[in-house]
Motif scaffolding. Structure first.
Motif, mmCIF file in Angstrom:
data_model
loop_
_atom_site.group_PDB
_atom_site.id
_atom_site.type_symbol
_atom_site.label_atom_id
_atom_site.label_comp_id
_atom_site.label_asym_id
_atom_site.label_seq_id
_atom_site.Cartn_x
_atom_site.Cartn_y
_atom_site.Cartn_z
ATOM 1 N N VAL A 1 0.770 -1.251 0.130
ATOM 2 C CA VAL A 1 0.092 0.235 -0.128
ATOM 3 C C VAL A 1 1.049 1.104 0.039
ATOM 4 C CG1 VAL A 1 -1.849 -1.243 1.249
ATOM 5 C CG2 VAL A 1 -0.166 0.081 2.705
ATOM 6 N N GLU B 1 -8.435 4.357 -2.384
ATOM 7 C CA GLU B 1 -9.532 4.614 -1.579
ATOM 8 C C GLU B 1 -9.410 5.926 -0.662
ATOM 9 O OE1 GLU B 1 -10.791 2.507 2.809
ATOM 10 O OE2 GLU B 1 -9.505 1.550 1.632
ATOM 11 N N ASN C 1 -3.759 0.702 -3.174
ATOM 12 C CA ASN C 1 -3.346 -0.506 -2.668
ATOM 13 C C ASN C 1 -3.334 -1.542 -3.978
ATOM 14 O OD1 ASN C 1 -5.787 -2.108 -2.821
ATOM 15 N ND2 ASN C 1 -6.685 -0.817 -1.629
ATOM 16 N N GLN C 2 -2.606 -2.661 -3.783
ATOM 17 C CA GLN C 2 -2.553 -3.617 -4.877
ATOM 18 C C GLN C 2 -3.312 -4.910 -4.357
ATOM 19 O OE1 GLN C 2 1.714 -3.339 -5.328
ATOM 20 N NE2 GLN C 2 1.406 -2.779 -7.540
ATOM 21 N N ASP C 3 -4.305 -4.860 -3.761
ATOM 22 C CA ASP C 3 -4.942 -6.255 -3.133
ATOM 23 C C ASP C 3 -5.396 -6.900 -4.001
ATOM 24 O OD1 ASP C 3 -4.261 -5.252 -0.612
ATOM 25 O OD2 ASP C 3 -6.477 -4.567 -0.168
ATOM 26 N N GLN C 4 -5.827 -6.671 -5.485
ATOM 27 C CA GLN C 4 -6.388 -7.290 -6.130
ATOM 28 C C GLN C 4 -5.496 -7.667 -7.407
ATOM 29 O OE1 GLN C 4 -9.837 -5.212 -7.789
ATOM 30 N NE2 GLN C 4 -10.733 -4.835 -5.588
ATOM 31 N N ILE D 1 -4.193 -1.263 -9.289
ATOM 32 C CA ILE D 1 -4.032 -0.448 -8.284
ATOM 33 C C ILE D 1 -5.396 0.263 -8.007
ATOM 34 C CG2 ILE D 1 -2.846 1.470 -7.302
ATOM 35 C CD1 ILE D 1 -0.398 0.845 -8.916
ATOM 36 N N THR D 2 -5.827 0.340 -6.913
ATOM 37 C CA THR D 2 -7.123 0.860 -6.540
ATOM 38 C C THR D 2 -6.833 2.221 -5.543
ATOM 39 O OG1 THR D 2 -7.717 -0.623 -4.590
ATOM 40 C CG2 THR D 2 -8.529 -1.246 -6.926
#
Length: 56
Positions: free
Chosen positions: A2, A27, A16-19, A24-25
């Motif tokens: 993150v 929030e 973040n790169q959670d997916q 990259i999303t």
């Protein structure tokens, strides 16, 4: 991984790169300044945070 966007001492967004590493999303956080943020400052911060995430 993150990256936080901090402008004028306030946390305004989290990338973040959670997916996955290529998705990259962003929030936006509750600390976002009520007076808003200059679009150029926010854009530069987002670009720099993305660069940091992609380069590890």
């Amino acid at each position: 991984m993150v990256a936080y966007i901090v402008i004028n001492g306030k946390y305004v967004a989290l990338l973040n790169q959670d997916q996955g590493p290529d998705l990259i999303t962003v929030e936006f956080l509750e600390d976002y300044p009520e007076e808003g943020v200059d679009i150029e400052v926010l854009t530069e911060a987002l670009i720099e945070a993305k660069r940091i995430l992609l380069n590890g």
